[in-house]
Design an enzyme around this catalytic site. Structure first.
Site, PDB file in Angstrom:
ATOM      1  N   LYS A 128      52.703  27.705  19.573  1.00  9.02           N
ATOM      2  CA  LYS A 128      53.400  26.277  19.949  1.00  9.02           C
ATOM      3  C   LYS A 128      53.962  26.394  20.872  1.00  9.02           C
ATOM      4  O   LYS A 128      54.714  26.871  21.338  1.00  9.02           O
ATOM      5  CB  LYS A 128      53.823  25.986  18.463  1.00  9.02           C
ATOM      6  CG  LYS A 128      53.754  24.112  18.399  1.00  9.02           C
ATOM      7  CD  LYS A 128      54.812  24.126  17.574  1.00  9.02           C
ATOM      8  CE  LYS A 128      54.984  22.154  17.155  1.00  9.02           C
ATOM      9  NZ  LYS A 128      55.399  21.997  15.879  1.00  9.02           N
ATOM     10  N   SER A 157      53.004  18.537  12.907  1.00  9.08           N
ATOM     11  CA  SER A 157      52.713  18.543  14.528  1.00  9.08           C
ATOM     12  C   SER A 157      51.644  19.845  14.990  1.00  9.08           C
ATOM     13  O   SER A 157      51.919  19.931  15.945  1.00  9.08           O
ATOM     14  CB  SER A 157      53.529  17.981  15.395  1.00  9.08           C
ATOM     15  OG  SER A 157      55.027  19.378  15.022  1.00  9.08           O
ATOM     16  N   SER A 167      55.718  20.680   9.820  1.00  4.03           N
ATOM     17  CA  SER A 167      55.287  20.529  11.039  1.00  4.03           C
ATOM     18  C   SER A 167      54.333  21.503  10.633  1.00  4.03           C
ATOM     19  O   SER A 167      52.986  21.951  11.527  1.00  4.03           O
ATOM     20  CB  SER A 167      55.867  19.645  12.186  1.00  4.03           C
ATOM     21  OG  SER A 167      55.656  19.586  12.556  1.00  4.03           O
TER      22      SER A 167
END
Ligand code: GLN
Length: 481
Positions: free
Chosen positions: A77, A152, A176
């Site tokens: 990420k 996310s 997330s």
């Protein structure tokens, strides 16, 4: 080349000489080239991946010691720092920021010869749950590209689900990791707070967030946890897990274990398909010998409000450093006095981040803190007590990971409150610091549904055993890509 294998299968294939790391990484990069235009999981692809693979093949050939990942392709990420690589948080504010050091999780994976194939998309600064708030455009759900992949850590889940890597690391502040895992039919893990170092994770709400793996199997998650967990002198909130081995005994099963079914998460607002999958999961758990009973956690109804108040407050403080003096981009100083310069510089944030900043300035401010921030902390304490009480009776809790199915891109983007409410089932693990996992469980009308299991703090190993048991009861169709 079969890219659909798990991390542990990949390692076995490389060890036995059935595949070379170079061939696997080249095929992975081709897969990204072929499919990512459509899915937009990746923000940057590592141009050195194939060279790194060749080096590992050479070490294997020469009989030199090779790390336990054997060149496994992992995506990261883009809010986790990899030295000398761009780390943008999917924000225009950090579009050109190159990280000067490795996050602890990255150093640990490097030591074990993982290959980082690229940095993946997220909602800007990890604020959101659809990946639509990325400043560089949304990611798309591989199960149906008209739909959001969750967020996310959307890029992480998409890349694992679409075979663009074997595993990924995301971060979970309020769901997330687990939300996109559920929406893309992958495993997503939020560990006990402190199990994994946050050093090198760009903070959103540091008192509750954790880095967590997204994988195709529960065993792969356990394997990655073995590598990335542990005390870190660079993160004083890390805990000593006593070098726990999360893989051994993972097949112990859940015979005789007591599981509480959280009633507040299967009531109003739940999609009927999600409810039916949850009931089915409960039957499957009972079929494995567990005893399932209803449990009520009253504070769930206030948890989203408490979560957004606390996280906005922490975000307000954490993101103050992005003032274009300490971190930022190229904006000439001329023509501004000090405050107007900073105000202008901060307009680079997207609308969702700005919304959180405004909220985060207001809720803890003098005259308002008692009504909002301090009250939210009280909810957090009461919730923690209720959850801890539940664990005096139960080994695990179960609920759907997300109360709704993945929805269409654009469908909820203009309705922040509707979006916030989608987090209702995931935020309690963050507010209370307990571990939680989303296990792929069902497909309804072509869209995935994940089931969430929770355990008490530091029971991560035990939680993985339950998740593994549940996983063995499901046989899901392949992703239609
Ligand atoms: N949707 C939640 C938020 O926007 C969770 C985000 C996360 O876990 N990083 O804050």
């Amino acid at each position: 080349m079969n890219l659909k294998i798990s991390a542990l299968e990949f390692i076995e294939e490389v060890k036995t000489g059935n595949i070379s790391v170079e061939d696997f990484i080249s095929a992975t990069i081709d897969q990204i080239k072929n499919i990512d235009e459509k899915l937009h999981a990746f923000l940057h692809v590592n141009p050195e991946s194939v060279e790194q693979a060749k080096k590992i093949d050479k070490k294997i050939k020469l009989g030199e010691k090779v790390g336990s990942c054997f060149g496994m392709p992992i995506s990261i990420k883009d809010n986790i720092c990899i030295k000398n690589s761009k780390t943008t948080c999917a924000s225009k504010m950090l579009e050109n920021f190159t990280a000067p050091y490795d996050a602890t999780v990255i150093s640990k994976l490097k030591e074990q010869d993982a290959i980082f194939v690229g940095k993946v998309n997220l909602d800007e600064f990890a604020m959101g749950l659809t990946t639509e708030f990325s400043a560089f455009g949304p990611s798309r759900n591989p199960w149906n590209t008209d739909y959001v992949p969750g967020g996310s850590s959307g890029g992480s889940a998409v890349s694992v689900s679409a075979f663009e890597c074997v595993a990924s690391l995301g971060s979970d502040t309020g769901g997330s990791v687990r939300n996109p895992a559920s929406f893309c039919s992958t495993v997503g893990y939020k560990p006990t707070y402190g199990l994994i170092s946050r050093y090198g994770l760009i903070s959103y709400a540091n008192s509750i967030e954790q880095i967590g793996p997204i994988t195709r199997t529960v065993k792969d998650t356990a394997f990655l946890l073995n590598i990335i967990s542990g005390l870190d002198p660079n993160d004083n909130t890390t805990i000593d897990s006593g070098n726990a081995d999360f893989l051994t005994d993972i097949d112990s099963g859940i015979e005789g274990k007591k599981i509480g079914v959280i009633q507040e998460m299967i009531g109003d607002g739940i999609d009927p398909a999600v409810l039916s999958a949850t009931n089915d999961a409960v039957s499957k758990l009972e079929g494995l010998g567990a005893i399932c009973e209803p449990v009520s956690i009253d504070m769930v109804k206030y948890s989203v409000a408490s979560y957004y108040t606390i996280t906005a407050t922490e975000a307000g403080s954490n993101l103050a450093r992005f003032d274009n003096l300490r971190y930022g981009y190229d904006l000439p100083l001329e023509g501004y006095e000090f405050n107007s310069y900073i105000s202008k510089a901060r307009t680079k944030f997207g609308p969702e981040v700005i919304r959180r900043m405004i909220l985060g300035g207001f809720v803890p401010s003098a005259g308002h803190a008692g009504k909002y921030f301090l009250k939210s902390l009280k909810v957090k304490s009461k919730l923690t007590k209720e959850v801890n009480d539940a664990f005096t009776k139960f080994d695990y809790l179960v609920a759907p990971t997300v109360p709704v199915l993945p929805f269409k891109i654009g469908e909820k983007i203009d309705d922040p409150i509707a979006l916030f409410l989608v987090d209702i089932n995931t935020v309690i693990a963050n507010l209370t610091g307990i571990p939680s996992i989303s296990v792929p469980f069902s497909i309804s009308n072509g869209l995935p549904i994940g089931i969430q299991l929770l355990a008490k703090q530091n029971d991560d190993k035990k939680l993985l055993q339950a998740a593994r048991a549940l996983e063995t009861t499901v046989q899901l169709p392949e992703v239609p890509i």
